[in-house]
Design a protein around this motif. Structure first.
Motif, PDB file in Angstrom:
ATOM      1  N   THR A 193       0.845  -1.188   0.000  1.00 48.41           N
ATOM      2  CA  THR A 193       0.000   0.000   0.000  1.00 48.41           C
ATOM      3  C   THR A 193       0.881   1.239   0.000  1.00 48.41           C
ATOM      4  O   THR A 193       2.099   1.133   0.140  1.00 48.41           O
ATOM      5  CB  THR A 193      -0.972  -0.015   1.203  1.00 48.41           C
ATOM      6  OG1 THR A 193      -1.911   1.049   1.038  1.00 48.41           O
ATOM      7  CG2 THR A 193      -0.250   0.087   2.508  1.00 48.41           C
ATOM      8  N   LYS A 232      -3.932   5.213  -0.581  1.00 50.81           N
ATOM      9  CA  LYS A 232      -4.339   4.315  -1.659  1.00 50.81           C
ATOM     10  C   LYS A 232      -5.768   3.823  -1.451  1.00 50.81           C
ATOM     11  O   LYS A 232      -6.536   3.705  -2.389  1.00 50.81           O
ATOM     12  CB  LYS A 232      -3.384   3.121  -1.737  1.00 50.81           C
ATOM     13  CG  LYS A 232      -3.728   2.127  -2.815  1.00 50.81           C
ATOM     14  CD  LYS A 232      -2.765   0.967  -2.812  1.00 50.81           C
ATOM     15  CE  LYS A 232      -3.179  -0.079  -3.821  1.00 50.81           C
ATOM     16  NZ  LYS A 232      -2.323  -1.258  -3.747  1.00 50.81           N
ATOM     17  N   SER A 233      -6.136   3.567  -0.185  1.00 52.75           N
ATOM     18  CA  SER A 233      -7.474   3.047   0.120  1.00 52.75           C
ATOM     19  C   SER A 233      -8.579   4.064  -0.149  1.00 52.75           C
ATOM     20  O   SER A 233      -9.739   3.700  -0.265  1.00 52.75           O
ATOM     21  CB  SER A 233      -7.544   2.625   1.584  1.00 52.75           C
ATOM     22  OG  SER A 233      -7.490   3.770   2.425  1.00 52.75           O
TER      23      SER A 233
END
Length: 75
Positions: free
Chosen positions: A3, A23-24
């Motif tokens: 990530t 990123k999430s």
């Protein structure tokens, strides 16, 4: 698990502005800057983000330990 996150900064140290993204997508262009750190303006700080990450890890560890079956102490 792979990530990442990003941080951008524009301007000077006192009058500049930054934005943090993950990123999430939990954080997307979330503001940070001198005023959020030292003047109580809206936004976050690096210390707040690091503290939150540590708290998340610590609470998972505590839950993991409390979920273990009890065993009698050994001599």
């Amino acid at each position: 698990m792979k990530t990442h996150g990003t941080a951008v900064w524009q301007g000077g140290i006192k009058d500049g502005k930054g934005a943090i993204s993950t990123k999430s997508g939990a954080l997307k262009d979330y503001p940070y800057g001198f005023s959020s750190r030292f003047e109580g303006k809206p936004g976050t700080t690096p210390e707040e983000l690091i503290g939150t990450a540590h708290a998340g890890c610590f609470t998972r560890l505590c839950r993991s330990i409390s979920a273990r079956p009890s065993s009698p102490p050994s001599a």
